[in-house]
Motif scaffolding. Structure first.
Motif, mmCIF file in Angstrom:
data_model
loop_
_atom_site.group_PDB
_atom_site.id
_atom_site.type_symbol
_atom_site.label_atom_id
_atom_site.label_comp_id
_atom_site.label_asym_id
_atom_site.label_seq_id
_atom_site.Cartn_x
_atom_site.Cartn_y
_atom_site.Cartn_z
ATOM 1 N N GLU A 165 0.793 -1.250 0.003
ATOM 2 C CA GLU A 165 0.153 0.054 -0.018
ATOM 3 C C GLU A 165 0.716 1.285 0.123
ATOM 4 O O GLU A 165 1.779 1.316 0.699
ATOM 5 N N THR A 166 0.373 2.222 -0.805
ATOM 6 C CA THR A 166 1.137 3.425 -0.843
ATOM 7 C C THR A 166 0.814 4.314 0.026
ATOM 8 O O THR A 166 -0.551 4.624 0.159
ATOM 9 N N ARG A 167 1.349 4.926 1.146
ATOM 10 C CA ARG A 167 0.879 5.730 2.305
ATOM 11 C C ARG A 167 1.986 7.027 2.283
ATOM 12 O O ARG A 167 3.060 7.075 2.222
ATOM 13 N N MET A 168 1.445 8.100 1.938
ATOM 14 C CA MET A 168 2.000 9.478 2.196
ATOM 15 C C MET A 168 1.251 10.548 3.369
ATOM 16 O O MET A 168 -0.009 10.280 3.234
ATOM 17 N N GLY A 169 1.947 11.222 3.829
ATOM 18 C CA GLY A 169 1.304 11.983 4.914
ATOM 19 C C GLY A 169 2.205 13.140 5.491
ATOM 20 O O GLY A 169 3.276 13.058 5.500
ATOM 21 N N VAL A 170 1.742 14.112 5.980
ATOM 22 C CA VAL A 170 2.441 15.336 6.665
ATOM 23 C C VAL A 170 1.456 15.871 7.827
ATOM 24 O O VAL A 170 0.123 15.949 7.577
ATOM 25 N N GLN A 181 6.240 21.989 14.908
ATOM 26 C CA GLN A 181 6.461 20.617 14.559
ATOM 27 C C GLN A 181 6.057 20.248 13.114
ATOM 28 O O GLN A 181 5.020 20.535 12.724
ATOM 29 N N GLY A 182 6.656 19.285 12.543
ATOM 30 C CA GLY A 182 6.290 18.489 11.749
ATOM 31 C C GLY A 182 6.737 17.189 11.463
ATOM 32 O O GLY A 182 7.874 16.731 11.676
ATOM 33 N N VAL A 183 5.854 16.520 10.780
ATOM 34 C CA VAL A 183 6.371 14.992 10.583
ATOM 35 C C VAL A 183 5.949 14.670 8.988
ATOM 36 O O VAL A 183 4.595 15.321 8.703
ATOM 37 N N ALA A 184 6.688 13.979 8.206
ATOM 38 C CA ALA A 184 6.562 13.619 7.031
ATOM 39 C C ALA A 184 6.685 12.013 6.943
ATOM 40 O O ALA A 184 7.717 11.481 7.379
ATOM 41 N N ARG A 185 6.005 11.266 6.016
ATOM 42 C CA ARG A 185 6.020 9.975 6.024
ATOM 43 C C ARG A 185 5.732 9.480 4.585
ATOM 44 O O ARG A 185 4.846 10.006 3.927
ATOM 45 N N LEU A 186 6.319 8.425 4.214
ATOM 46 C CA LEU A 186 6.178 8.018 2.714
ATOM 47 C C LEU A 186 6.502 6.446 2.946
ATOM 48 O O LEU A 186 7.412 6.051 3.310
ATOM 49 N N ALA A 187 5.593 5.535 2.458
ATOM 50 C CA ALA A 187 5.703 4.129 2.228
ATOM 51 C C ALA A 187 5.063 3.684 0.918
ATOM 52 O O ALA A 187 4.095 4.263 0.638
ATOM 53 N N LEU A 188 6.131 2.995 0.072
ATOM 54 C CA LEU A 188 5.349 2.645 -1.068
ATOM 55 C C LEU A 188 6.124 1.307 -1.475
ATOM 56 O O LEU A 188 7.238 0.970 -1.132
ATOM 57 N N PRO A 189 5.611 0.783 -2.550
ATOM 58 C CA PRO A 189 6.270 -0.728 -3.130
ATOM 59 C C PRO A 189 7.048 -0.219 -4.556
ATOM 60 O O PRO A 189 6.565 0.742 -5.115
#
Length: 699
Positions: A165-170, A181-189
């Motif tokens: 699953e592709t997941r992106m968020g801020v 504060q800041g959080v960035a995340r990315l997960a992808l195949p």
């Protein structure tokens, strides 16, 4: 049992009335779709339902972590029964206590693990939590599966794992005290079903909570950068290989300490002449390999971690230029765990066996500067201590559970831990560039321990299980670099026996879960910290103590959209034997330090659809900390206090907007208090009211 004064009873009466109103007209029996989800954990190094594990465990899912704004282990402790963390001065001084057992200057009593990798120095425990899948807190000795320095419990953190699953968020946050504060995340195949990438980063910056009136500036400002990259490779269905690398950079203010009496009259205002700072740079890497066969599952976790830590501060905490301290620590560790476990099946026998090895190197430099006349009449004095400590060890462990008559589980575990420590320590004293002598020490120490565990559990129904168990814990020995007598150069390991009974249950067609445990802990050869006339500390095996009490976790769906979660812990911990020959005092019968008589947390959470695209979210928390003592003499006491947190927000599929506050009523309490011989007690004020807004976006 002393209880704190009621906090804002009108508010909580109003909250109760709102809850009744929201649930009015709802008949629980007819709400067939309302169910509490199963919580799967890896607390015992295999995946299992939390309700099936015969141990006292609190677990927090990704949703729990986001809803309750759990961003540090301090946030975690306030929602965990019988867990207390004194987080003060700098991020490197987090004293973690569970069931009245913890550590001040000695080896940690609580294990801290991230993705199966143990952080062996408590100086690195307090780091920002972000992109987390789950957090588990295990209470009581975990010696069989986790080994050394887990005689009070274990904090187990599992970060997000990339998949198909592709997941992106801020996440973007702004609050008072110039909190950003800041959080960035990315997960992808990268290759479907085979190769996956995960990345996440965190930034935090805020002004300090405490004002130094003498220097006209705040003291405890925070700034931190954190990042993590994970590559996951699954070439076959049975093989899962994950490589991780993470890092952090911290640049903070330090030690907002002042005279305790003045702080109680005017919280978060201090006065001293030397501006302090705290910096920490750290990174780590790990390789996790999981391979499954029809006969067993193999897991290998290879890891390296390193951090460089420096702190400088005013040591007398007055406006006079008397004493300063400058401390640096270079720490690195290499660990290897290899374990075999029975395959996931319905077999009556479930087993696990493994090996663990480590090597840890720590360089520590402490420079104390004394103004003329403080240590030597008319002359300044510089005392510098350099130590190199190398510790290596290994362990063999195993645990098996056999099910009889379908409902009776018998568990036996055993671990053998061995370690060897070597230290080279040099202390030198100088005045105006001239040597005044010093001292050298070169010592070695070996220690080992057998750590058994025995448990019995009976499943009376699918929703009710009771259990009883006994387990042993072990904390490493070590060296004192400051001492008055040669017998104090070494101090021995500390051991504990934990006796526990409890039950886990679900009710009302799985809309209510209640888990309760009773415990009794006996500590032998207890390591206690004592103060020398030079204001240095020495650790001695001078104590025996016992801790007993109970804890309860509860979660319930009150009606559609409204959930209650609660926890309560009670601890009665006291020294059975403890004589401080330096102070000429017998503390036997006194309450052990930093062991709140009770802790409790109560949370109400409500969600409701406002339209087809938007929903409303609200969460309020009441957190209580019972009275406890900061010192063995029991003359520095923290009275009971309560904190209220509140979150309000709007949610939709890809965006959330949340207004939040912590310590809503600006409750006053101490983060720490202590005293030096011949001086007034020193302390630090607790965190004030903070509030802000968070925008969470998902793509």
């Amino acid at each position: 049992m002393e209880m704190s004064r009621p906090v804002k009873p009108v508010l909580w009466g109003f909250v109760a009335l709102v809850a009744v109103f929201l649930c009015a007209g709802t008949v629980m029996a007819k709400e067939k779709t309302l169910r509490l989800e199963s919580v799967m954990v890896t607390a015992e190094k295999r995946k299992a339902d939390l309700q099936d594990i015969p141990s006292s465990i609190s677990a927090f899912s990704e949703t729990d972590i986001e809803d309750a704004r759990i961003q540090t282990i301090q946030d975690l402790s306030r929602l965990t029964p019988n867990m207390y963390i004194a987080n003060w001065g700098i991020r490197g001084t987090s004293y973690v206590f569970i069931r009245g057992i913890g550590a001040v200057n000695n080896e940690p009593a609580v294990g801290y693990y991230v993705d199966g990798v143990g952080y062996m120095d408590s100086r690195a425990f307090d780091s920002n939590l972000y992109d987390i899948e789950r957090i588990e807190v295990l209470r009581g000795p975990q010696g069989t599966l986790y080994g050394r320095n887990s005689l009070a419990g274990v904090i187990n953190i599992i970060t997000q794992k990339p998949d198909n699953e592709t997941r992106m968020g801020v996440d973007l946050t702004a609050g008072n005290y110039n909190n950003y504060q800041g959080v960035a995340r990315l997960a992808l195949p990268l290759v479907q079903d085979r190769l996956f990438l995960g990345m996440a980063g965190n930034f935090e910056s805020r002004d300090g909570y405490t004002e130094n009136d003498y220097l006209d500036q705040d003291v405890d400002n925070h700034q931190a950068f954190n990042g993590r990259v994970r590559m996951r490779f699954t070439p076959t269905e049975n093989l899962d290989i994950t490589a991780n690398i993470d890092g952090e950079k911290i640049d903070d203010g330090a030690f907002p300490l002042g005279r305790l009496e003045a702080l109680r009259k005017r919280p978060r205002h201090i006065a001293y002449d030397y501006e302090g700072s705290y910096k920490r740079d750290g990174w780590g890497s790990s390789l996790n390999v999981a391979y499954g066969t029809p006969w067993f599952k193999l897991t290998s976790i290879t890891a390296f971690r390193k951090f460089d830590d420096s702190a400088d501060n005013d040591q007398d905490f007055t406006i006079l230029p008397l004493i300063t301290a400058d401390e640096t620590i270079d720490d690195e560790q290499f660990t290897q765990e290899l374990r075999f476990a029975s395959p996931n099946s319905n077999s009556d026998l479930k087993w696990l066996a493994g090996f663990f090895g480590f090597n840890k190197k720590k360089k520590h430099n402490l420079h104390l500067g004394f103004a003329p006349g403080v240590a030597i009449p008319w002359l300044p004095l510089d005392r510098v201590t350099d130590s190199d400590l190398t510790t290596s060890g290994m362990a063999f462990f195993g645990q098996a559970t056999y099910t009889l008559y379908e409902n009776l589980d018998l568990t036996f575990g055993l671990r053998y831990d061995y370690e060897k420590a070597d230290i080279d320590n040099v202390m030198t004293m100088k005045s105006n560039g001239y040597s005044l002598g010093g001292d050298k020490m070169s010592e070695s120490e070996n220690s080992d321990a057998f750590l058994p565990k025995l448990q019995i559990a009976y499943h009376w129904t699918t929703g009710f299980m009771s259990y009883a168990g006994v387990s042993r814990g072990y904390r490493s020995g070590g060296f004192n670099t400051a001492y008055m007598d040669a017998s104090d150069i070494h101090f021995d390991p500390e051991y504990s026996w934990n006796y526990e009974i409890g039950f886990k249950s679900s009710w009302l067609d799985n809309r209510l879960k209640v888990n309760t445990s009773l415990f009794f802990i006996d500590l032998e050869d207890q390591q206690v910290v004592q103060l020398l006339p030079s204001a240095d500390t020495v650790i001695r095996n001078a104590g025996k103590s016992r801790s007993m009490g109970m804890e309860m976790d509860l979660i319930a769906i009150l009606c559609k959209g409204l959930t209650l979660d609660a926890g309560f812990g009670y601890t009665d911990a006291e020294y059975r034997e403890y004589k401080d020959s330096l102070a000429g005092t017998d503390y036997s019968g006194n309450t052990t330090i930093m062991a709140p008589e009770y802790t409790y947390n109560l949370g109400l959470e409500y969600r409701k659809d406002l339209s087809k695209t938007w929903g409303f979210f609200a969460r309020t928390e009441l957190i209580g900390i019972g009275p406890f003592y900061w010192n063995d003499a029991n003359n520095l006491k923290q009275d009971a206090y309560q904190l209220v947190n509140l979150n309000l927000g709007l949610e939709r599929d890809n965006i959330d907007l949340i207004l939040w506050s912590r310590n809503l009523f600006d409750e006053e309490y101490e983060a720490v208090a202590f005293e030096f011989p011949g001086s007034d007690p020193v302390g630090q004020s607790g965190d004030p009211l903070t509030f802000g807004v968070t925008l969470r976006m998902r793509f």
